[in-house]
Design an enzyme around this catalytic site. Structure first.
Site, PDB file in Angstrom:
ATOM      1  N   PRO A   2       0.630  -4.332   0.788  1.00  0.00           N
ATOM      2  CA  PRO A   2       0.943  -3.790   1.290  1.00  0.00           C
ATOM      3  C   PRO A   2       1.783  -2.627   1.336  1.00  0.00           C
ATOM      4  O   PRO A   2       3.248  -3.114   0.791  1.00  0.00           O
ATOM      5  CB  PRO A   2       1.322  -4.791   2.821  1.00  0.00           C
ATOM      6  N   GLU A   3       1.918  -1.209   1.579  1.00  0.00           N
ATOM      7  CA  GLU A   3       2.570  -0.763   1.406  1.00  0.00           C
ATOM      8  C   GLU A   3       3.539   0.427   3.086  1.00  0.00           C
ATOM      9  O   GLU A   3       2.814   0.088   3.952  1.00  0.00           O
ATOM     10  CB  GLU A   3       2.941   0.468   0.303  1.00  0.00           C
ATOM     11  N   LYS A  55       8.689  -1.473   4.827  1.00  0.00           N
ATOM     12  CA  LYS A  55       7.540  -2.071   4.253  1.00  0.00           C
ATOM     13  C   LYS A  55       8.027  -3.046   5.494  1.00  0.00           C
ATOM     14  O   LYS A  55       7.384  -4.371   5.326  1.00  0.00           O
ATOM     15  CB  LYS A  55       7.576  -2.486   2.908  1.00  0.00           C
TER      16      LYS A  55
END
Ligand SMILES: [Zn+2]
Length: 259
Positions: A2-3, A55
């Site tokens: 996930p970014e 993040k």
């Protein structure tokens, strides 16, 4: 992995079901948090904010208590209506916040902690974060200043993953942003001028902000990431890939039109 756009996207969906509500139930099914007594400590407290920086994601409760999460490589947030299938198995849930017919679930989350609100401002890791690339407040001057403070021999692709330089960019967006600006991720910072650095950051900012506001991942470009050996969409040269930086993250680039 996930970014920042994925995390902002999750925060937006969580806000819609949690904001200004007192959750009906909070559970921490994972044994690591079994003794933390979060359900008791958070009982009766309304959610006053759900926001992201890079993040990192924060669920802020009444009474100066904040849940902080970072998904690293493995975690995910889900927002599920009652009766709908969860995106991962229930046994992988670390945190469940239920409000009415909605359940907000963190799966496989390696960083999950409840902290005083004041600590979110002074925690060394969080205070060191660079400007968030997602959202209207992206500070380009701050980004440039932090980039120029790096070792000039450092490769631009490696520097872009450093969350102290700019927060939110991960491996896929790094590769796509360098491609868009025609800059090789291997070029030393000393040979990347300000206009080129800003062009990379601007592409990441625009595209990631759009992705964060969308309801899917269709907005994500895939010109080079994961396309080893396939022809470049600009010049037809096969895309190359190789590990880069201390963590040896695979970077993708066109050896002909990115210099
Ligand atoms: Zn090319």
């Amino acid at each position: 992995m996930p970014e920042g756009d994925t995390i902002h996207n999750a925060a937006r969906r969580m806000r819609a079901v949690l904001l200004d509500r007192v959750p009906d139930e909070i559970r921490t099914p994972h044994p690591r948090h079994g003794a933390d007594r979060w359900p008791e400590r958070l009982q009766g407290r309304a959610v006053r904010g759900v926001d992201a920086h890079g993040k990192h994601l924060f669920v802020r409760f009444d009474g100066e208590l904040t849940l902080h999460s970072h998904l690293r490589m493995t975690g995910a947030w889900g927002v599920h209506r009652e009766g709908a299938r969860w995106k991962r198995a229930a046994r992988r849930a670390w945190l469940v916040i239920r409000a009415g017919e909605w359940s907000v679930v963190e799966f496989d989350g390696p960083v999950l902690e409840l902290m005083r609100e004041s600590r979110t401002r002074f925690d060394r890791r969080l205070a060191a974060l660079g400007p968030d690339v997602v959202g209207e407040r992206f500070d380009r001057d701050d980004f440039l200043a932090r980039l120029r403070a790096q070792d000039p021999a450092r490769a631009i692709g490696d520097a872009l993953l450093d969350q102290r330089v700019v927060a939110g960019i991960g491996n896929a967006w790094k590769a796509e942003s360098c491609f868009a600006a025609r800059v090789s991720p291997w070029r030393e910072l000393a040979r990347v001028d300000d206009d080129e650095a800003l062009a990379i950051a601007e592409f990441a900012h625009q595209q990631m902000s759009r992705s964060a506001a969308s309801d899917g991942f269709s907005a994500r470009p895939r010109a080079v990431y994961g396309r080893t050996g396939l022809p470049c969409e600009r010049c037809g040269t096969p895309i190359r890939s190789r590990g880069q930086g201390d963590d040896n993250r695979t970077t993708y680039w066109c050896p002909a039109c990115q210099t």
